[in-house]
Write an enzyme that holds these catalytic residues in place. Sequence first.
Site, PDB file in Angstrom:
ATOM      1  N   GLY A  12       0.827  -1.201   0.000  1.00 12.55           N
ATOM      2  CA  GLY A  12       0.000   0.000   0.000  1.00 12.55           C
ATOM      3  C   GLY A  12       0.861   1.250   0.000  1.00 12.55           C
ATOM      4  O   GLY A  12       0.511   2.269   0.609  1.00 12.55           O
ATOM      5  N   ASN A  90       1.056  -2.547   5.331  1.00 13.64           N
ATOM      6  CA  ASN A  90       0.245  -1.327   5.465  1.00 13.64           C
ATOM      7  C   ASN A  90      -1.015  -1.356   4.600  1.00 13.64           C
ATOM      8  O   ASN A  90      -1.979  -0.656   4.890  1.00 13.64           O
ATOM      9  CB  ASN A  90       1.123  -0.125   5.094  1.00 13.64           C
ATOM     10  CG  ASN A  90       0.313   1.118   4.800  1.00 13.64           C
ATOM     11  OD1 ASN A  90      -0.082   1.849   5.708  1.00 13.64           O
ATOM     12  ND2 ASN A  90       0.027   1.365   3.519  1.00 13.64           N
ATOM     13  N   TYR A 155     -13.640  -4.297   9.639  1.00 10.53           N
ATOM     14  CA  TYR A 155     -12.358  -3.591   9.758  1.00 10.53           C
ATOM     15  C   TYR A 155     -11.773  -3.776  11.161  1.00 10.53           C
ATOM     16  O   TYR A 155     -10.582  -4.087  11.320  1.00 10.53           O
ATOM     17  CB  TYR A 155     -12.597  -2.116   9.450  1.00 10.53           C
ATOM     18  CG  TYR A 155     -11.375  -1.243   9.407  1.00 10.53           C
ATOM     19  CD1 TYR A 155     -10.526  -1.249   8.303  1.00 10.53           C
ATOM     20  CD2 TYR A 155     -11.073  -0.392  10.459  1.00 10.53           C
ATOM     21  CE1 TYR A 155      -9.411  -0.416   8.264  1.00 10.53           C
ATOM     22  CE2 TYR A 155      -9.965   0.439  10.425  1.00 10.53           C
ATOM     23  CZ  TYR A 155      -9.136   0.427   9.328  1.00 10.53           C
ATOM     24  OH  TYR A 155      -8.033   1.240   9.289  1.00 10.53           O
ATOM     25  N   LYS A 159      -8.293  -5.604  12.131  1.00 13.98           N
ATOM     26  CA  LYS A 159      -7.231  -4.861  12.828  1.00 13.98           C
ATOM     27  C   LYS A 159      -6.913  -5.477  14.192  1.00 13.98           C
ATOM     28  O   LYS A 159      -5.756  -5.476  14.619  1.00 13.98           O
ATOM     29  CB  LYS A 159      -7.623  -3.387  12.965  1.00 13.98           C
ATOM     30  CG  LYS A 159      -7.683  -2.637  11.624  1.00 13.98           C
ATOM     31  CD  LYS A 159      -6.373  -2.704  10.871  1.00 13.98           C
ATOM     32  CE  LYS A 159      -6.322  -1.819   9.654  1.00 13.98           C
ATOM     33  NZ  LYS A 159      -5.076  -1.962   8.894  1.00 13.98           N
ATOM     34  N   ILE A 188      -5.983   9.784  10.513  1.00 12.58           N
ATOM     35  CA  ILE A 188      -4.905  10.329   9.687  1.00 12.58           C
ATOM     36  C   ILE A 188      -5.497  10.871   8.387  1.00 12.58           C
ATOM     37  O   ILE A 188      -6.410  10.254   7.817  1.00 12.58           O
ATOM     38  CB  ILE A 188      -3.856   9.223   9.357  1.00 12.58           C
ATOM     39  CG1 ILE A 188      -3.566   8.333  10.585  1.00 12.58           C
ATOM     40  CG2 ILE A 188      -2.586   9.844   8.786  1.00 12.58           C
ATOM     41  CD1 ILE A 188      -2.992   9.005  11.795  1.00 12.58           C
TER      42      ILE A 188
HETATM   43  P1  NAP Z   1      -5.395   4.745   1.541  1.00 12.48           P
HETATM   44  O1  NAP Z   1      -4.980   6.163   1.413  1.00 12.48           O
HETATM   45  O2  NAP Z   1      -6.768   4.353   1.152  1.00 12.48           O
HETATM   46  O3  NAP Z   1      -4.327   3.829   0.746  1.00 12.48           O
HETATM   47  C1  NAP Z   1      -4.508   2.451   0.712  1.00 12.48           C
HETATM   48  C2  NAP Z   1      -3.295   1.805   0.092  1.00 12.48           C
HETATM   49  O4  NAP Z   1      -3.457   0.374   0.134  1.00 12.48           O
HETATM   50  C3  NAP Z   1      -3.105   2.158  -1.370  1.00 12.48           C
HETATM   51  O5  NAP Z   1      -1.721   2.256  -1.604  1.00 12.48           O
HETATM   52  C4  NAP Z   1      -3.695   0.963  -2.107  1.00 12.48           C
HETATM   53  O6  NAP Z   1      -3.149   0.759  -3.423  1.00 12.48           O
HETATM   54  C5  NAP Z   1      -3.279  -0.157  -1.176  1.00 12.48           C
HETATM   55  N1  NAP Z   1      -4.091  -1.368  -1.329  1.00 12.48           N
HETATM   56  C6  NAP Z   1      -5.431  -1.503  -1.179  1.00 12.48           C
HETATM   57  N2  NAP Z   1      -5.800  -2.769  -1.432  1.00 12.48           N
HETATM   58  C7  NAP Z   1      -4.674  -3.463  -1.729  1.00 12.48           C
HETATM   59  C8  NAP Z   1      -4.407  -4.799  -2.125  1.00 12.48           C
HETATM   60  N3  NAP Z   1      -5.384  -5.712  -2.230  1.00 12.48           N
HETATM   61  N4  NAP Z   1      -3.127  -5.159  -2.391  1.00 12.48           N
HETATM   62  C9  NAP Z   1      -2.121  -4.241  -2.308  1.00 12.48           C
HETATM   63  N5  NAP Z   1      -2.312  -2.964  -1.945  1.00 12.48           N
HETATM   64  C10 NAP Z   1      -3.578  -2.574  -1.667  1.00 12.48           C
HETATM   65  O7  NAP Z   1      -5.241   4.231   3.063  1.00 12.48           O
HETATM   66  P2  NAP Z   1      -4.445   4.878   4.307  1.00 12.48           P
HETATM   67  O8  NAP Z   1      -5.349   5.762   5.045  1.00 12.48           O
HETATM   68  O9  NAP Z   1      -3.120   5.347   3.876  1.00 12.48           O
HETATM   69  O10 NAP Z   1      -4.264   3.556   5.215  1.00 12.48           O
HETATM   70  C11 NAP Z   1      -3.079   2.800   5.221  1.00 12.48           C
HETATM   71  C12 NAP Z   1      -3.179   1.799   6.364  1.00 12.48           C
HETATM   72  O11 NAP Z   1      -3.358   2.503   7.601  1.00 12.48           O
HETATM   73  C13 NAP Z   1      -4.353   0.847   6.235  1.00 12.48           C
HETATM   74  O12 NAP Z   1      -3.992  -0.423   6.724  1.00 12.48           O
HETATM   75  C14 NAP Z   1      -5.383   1.471   7.154  1.00 12.48           C
HETATM   76  O13 NAP Z   1      -6.308   0.527   7.626  1.00 12.48           O
HETATM   77  C15 NAP Z   1      -4.504   2.006   8.254  1.00 12.48           C
HETATM   78  N6  NAP Z   1      -5.104   3.073   9.054  1.00 12.48           N
HETATM   79  C16 NAP Z   1      -5.477   4.250   8.478  1.00 12.48           C
HETATM   80  C17 NAP Z   1      -6.041   5.237   9.281  1.00 12.48           C
HETATM   81  C18 NAP Z   1      -6.447   6.578   8.736  1.00 12.48           C
HETATM   82  O14 NAP Z   1      -7.000   7.383   9.492  1.00 12.48           O
HETATM   83  N7  NAP Z   1      -6.204   6.886   7.474  1.00 12.48           N
HETATM   84  C19 NAP Z   1      -6.236   5.003  10.648  1.00 12.48           C
HETATM   85  C20 NAP Z   1      -5.856   3.788  11.191  1.00 12.48           C
HETATM   86  C21 NAP Z   1      -5.282   2.830  10.385  1.00 12.48           C
HETATM   87  P3  NAP Z   1      -3.754   1.558  -4.728  1.00 12.48           P
HETATM   88  O15 NAP Z   1      -3.267   2.967  -4.607  1.00 12.48           O
HETATM   89  O16 NAP Z   1      -3.160   0.826  -5.870  1.00 12.48           O
HETATM   90  O17 NAP Z   1      -5.233   1.456  -4.621  1.00 12.48           O
END
Ligand code: NAP
Length: 247
Positions: A12, A90, A155, A159, A188
């Site tokens: 990711g 991630n 989710y 997690k 985030i």
């Molecule tokens: P995001 O902006 O939606 O980005 C998601 C990333 O995951 C993208 O790079 C996407 O690739 C990739 N991805 C999705 N499905 C995939 C698959 N099947 N195989 C490989 N890559 C895949 O998400 P984010 O907010 O940065 O979140 C990143 C991590 O942090 C996640 O695990 C999320 O649950 C966790 N998190 C986020 C938050 C928050 O507030 N944002 C809070 C707690 C935890 P593409 O670009 O190619 O689609």
Amino acid sequence: MLLTGKNAIVTGGSRGIGRAIAISLAQQGATVAVVYAGNTAAAEETLQMIEEKGGHGILFQCNVADDVAVADMVKSVKEQLGSVDILVNNAGITRDGLLMRMKESDWQAVLDINLTGAFHCTKAVSKIMMKQRSGAIVNITSVVGLTGNAGQVNYAAAKAGILGFTKSVAKELASRGIRANAVAPGCIDTDMTAVLGDSVIEEMIKTIPMGRVAKPEEVAQVVVFLASDNASYITGQVLNVDGGMVM
Ligand code: NAP
């Protein structure tokens, strides 16, 4: 430079927190394999940002839910870079909905990518790290895995699963010089939270003692620490990066 000569895989890595992690690892001297699902333009942008800051990286389109694709990707990274020293699990998605209305497919997709994806990548990488007798694994969970959240049974379950997975991996691999830790972000500023809308974010901010959401870079710096030798005696731990949301 904390990570000179190290090679890292960041799943990711094309967008959001993963992009910030990939850039931060590269800034510390690691060569980073940026793994993404389908957004090639975003992945190329991440690579460009790494290179503009003087770092090195390679791109891999790979669905972490597909065990064969993950095994091929890890084999290819090892062939191209020579070692795999750091794995950051991630990649993640949300498919929110109330329990009563949640479709089987939405439950399964979140478990497949957020939890089984980490299993696939860790299993493939651990074989290499065990031979090296060194390695650092950082899994991105969420505060929701600790607290639960209405509308996110899939989710939160994935997690929470990451927490048990991380601690079990830490116990299994510690004797081989491999550490495994988790980072639990709160709220985030990424594409994942952008879809929630301003009013939901404002309500969420009321539950954060620091009174703001975080930038992806604020998570990335903690991942760099856990991936580096500065965290040489830390394994099986969960570090919240949440502005005090969960204490
Ligand atoms: P995001 O902006 O939606 O980005 C998601 C990333 O995951 C993208 O790079 C996407 O690739 C990739 N991805 C999705 N499905 C995939 C698959 N099947 N195989 C490989 N890559 C895949 O998400 P984010 O907010 O940065 O979140 C990143 C991590 O942090 C996640 O695990 C999320 O649950 C966790 N998190 C986020 C938050 C928050 O507030 N944002 C809070 C707690 C935890 P593409 O670009 O190619 O689609």
